[in-house]
Design an enzyme around this catalytic site. Sequence first.
Site, mmCIF file in Angstrom:
data_model
loop_
_atom_site.group_PDB
_atom_site.id
_atom_site.type_symbol
_atom_site.label_atom_id
_atom_site.label_comp_id
_atom_site.label_asym_id
_atom_site.label_seq_id
_atom_site.Cartn_x
_atom_site.Cartn_y
_atom_site.Cartn_z
ATOM 1 N N ASP A 101 -9.750 42.841 106.632
ATOM 2 C CA ASP A 101 -9.653 42.607 105.342
ATOM 3 C C ASP A 101 -7.835 43.844 105.159
ATOM 4 O O ASP A 101 -7.825 43.531 103.349
ATOM 5 C CB ASP A 101 -10.113 42.688 104.030
ATOM 6 C CG ASP A 101 -10.366 41.769 103.646
ATOM 7 O OD1 ASP A 101 -9.293 41.296 103.188
ATOM 8 O OD2 ASP A 101 -10.502 42.309 102.290
ATOM 9 N N LYS B 165 -4.250 44.198 103.506
ATOM 10 C CA LYS B 165 -3.529 42.884 102.831
ATOM 11 C C LYS B 165 -2.825 44.388 101.883
ATOM 12 O O LYS B 165 -3.477 45.361 101.389
ATOM 13 C CB LYS B 165 -4.186 42.318 101.974
ATOM 14 C CG LYS B 165 -5.602 42.430 101.152
ATOM 15 C CD LYS B 165 -6.106 40.776 100.742
ATOM 16 C CE LYS B 165 -7.116 41.382 99.799
ATOM 17 N NZ LYS B 165 -8.051 40.437 99.323
ATOM 18 N N ASN C 205 -5.169 46.111 99.373
ATOM 19 C CA ASN C 205 -6.520 46.922 99.083
ATOM 20 C C ASN C 205 -5.793 48.282 100.154
ATOM 21 O O ASN C 205 -6.677 48.974 100.675
ATOM 22 C CB ASN C 205 -7.426 46.443 100.680
ATOM 23 C CG ASN C 205 -8.287 45.022 100.360
ATOM 24 O OD1 ASN C 205 -8.616 45.226 99.119
ATOM 25 N ND2 ASN C 205 -8.619 44.268 101.626
ATOM 26 N N ASP D 265 -11.574 48.845 100.145
ATOM 27 C CA ASP D 265 -12.411 47.509 100.016
ATOM 28 C C ASP D 265 -12.649 47.657 101.756
ATOM 29 O O ASP D 265 -12.525 47.266 102.438
ATOM 30 C CB ASP D 265 -10.986 46.562 100.148
ATOM 31 C CG ASP D 265 -12.288 45.677 99.689
ATOM 32 O OD1 ASP D 265 -13.789 45.446 100.195
ATOM 33 O OD2 ASP D 265 -12.000 44.729 99.002
ATOM 34 N N THR E 25 -8.118 37.063 103.932
ATOM 35 C CA THR E 25 -7.374 36.407 103.087
ATOM 36 C C THR E 25 -6.497 35.845 104.162
ATOM 37 O O THR E 25 -5.942 36.133 105.207
ATOM 38 C CB THR E 25 -6.640 37.661 102.507
ATOM 39 O OG1 THR E 25 -7.187 38.678 101.633
ATOM 40 C CG2 THR E 25 -5.571 36.443 101.511
#
Length: 508
Positions: A265, A267, A270, A283, A312
């Site tokens: 994840d 991005k 985060n 996260d 995402t």
Amino acid sequence: MIFELDEDLKNLELEKPVITRSPFSDNEETIISNDECHDMISEPPQSLQDYLDVDVPSARHTEKRRPSAVAKFSVLSPMHTRKVSISSAKNGDETNASPHSDTGVTTSSPTSNHTSGDPNSRNLQDFQPVRVLGKGAYGKVILVKDQKSNKLFAMKQLKKAEILINEQEIKDDAKEDKPDNKNIERTFAEKTILSELEHPNIVKLFYSFHDVSKLYLILQYVPGGELFFHLKEHGTLDEDTVSFYAAEISCALKFLHDKGIVYRDLKPENCLLNDRGHLVLTDFGLSKKSLEDNDMSNQVDDVFTLHSIIGTPEYAAPEILQGLPYNKNCDWYSLGCLLFDMLVGKPPYTGTNHKVIINKIQKDKNGPKIPYYLSEGMKDMLNWLLKKDKLKRWQVDKYWAETREDSRQGKGKKKKVGKQRELKYQSHFIFRKIDWKLMESGDLQHTTLGPIVPLITDWELAENFDSEFTSMSYDDGYTMEIPARNSKDDLFKGFSYKASGSYLDRYF
Ligand SMILES: Nc1ncnc2c1ncn2[C@@H]1O[C@H](COP(=O)(O)OP(=O)(O)OP(=O)(O)O)[C@@H](O)[C@H]1O
């Protein structure tokens, strides 16, 4: 009309391409001979029209934070839900993962100290709320002050009801007939994984507990806010800054991969900055631990097949979005997207909804076009990280650093760079200013400031967090605690955790 065109041209003048010498021109080891690389690099504009067509945004493409998502493959609209995952018994991690075990963490963990025997060692009343820092799929993240020590923490809350509803929705959608607790196990991922890790670029977990309605994670408070917040302010970042963040994120990813954890994840939302401007990954709700360190392709766990849109879409590797088997290499593709975003102002593929993004990725045979105005070194890095085919993508974990064996074979020896890139990642030109030893040991954080030092006048003000959140009321996220039923029916039994005293001492 003419005035508008003039304005456009004036802006273009400001965005002049940066001309840099090729870093590889006199480096025997690196031969960029793969034609595909060139397919991916956009040509310098030959005409005014070409120049106008070049995508050089003057402002960031998106002002909105992007939620993470887990959905079965057929769902192609923007997700509004997120599901956390955890290593399953299939991965040989039963001891760590089982939500029904109160002795759930390995003894080798530097931080482990489960509180099953002492469930009240920490509870909601110990922490006084200060303000909201952010909002995730299952609840708020609140800045809190420990009443006993006056220290600040970030409290991440997860609403049990929403986890359960979400779980039921996914189960219904997938028409699966699986035991209920299979999905509940996944809610333990963040706690279990974080309680086993200690790394300068990974957020620290100090306590976790739960009451009748929520799960609580008491995390290290990272006051510099999200990289997303700073990117919004700066638009784009210069290559030295991007290389620095790339190195810090890479250290965190390599550390995770070595422990068999895929992050999934990555991005800007985060990636947090600490008070000294160093990057901290947060996260871990979508992280996955596997015993199959090298490849997860043969796993039949539903996370990798049915619910394959995970993360995402703007930053997810094509193989994930296509529902194909994937491995830890997907994180390096996401890093490529993040670097692209920092340099260009938007990730390689964008769209009004997930379907548009996924279609664009699928249609694009050779991968995203790398803007011509980036330096040769940066183009090269992006080319190899953003390869659509995971087998052709740089196997960063395998080619991380020069080994003794490599040096014995002779450093200056020519290496064939064909389908697989064999150049050692840490030796890449964009990392020429990085002292990897200092960075990996964590000492760099004490001796050197990062490229963007967040403005912090008072840690309690949370000045580097979006006012959309800091102005929010924390009341609904901070109600009277009703102790969790201590019965075998409680699906979240075993969630409580307390870091060891030495771990806390080391940090504070
Ligand atoms: N340790 C921390 N220190 C400071 N802020 C934090 C911390 N952890 C989280 N936040 C803030 O809260 C936001 C939401 O947290 P997080 O991403 O963990 O929630 P989430 O429910 O997993 O979100 P999403 O659904 O977007 O994945 C972060 O983006 C960040 O702004």
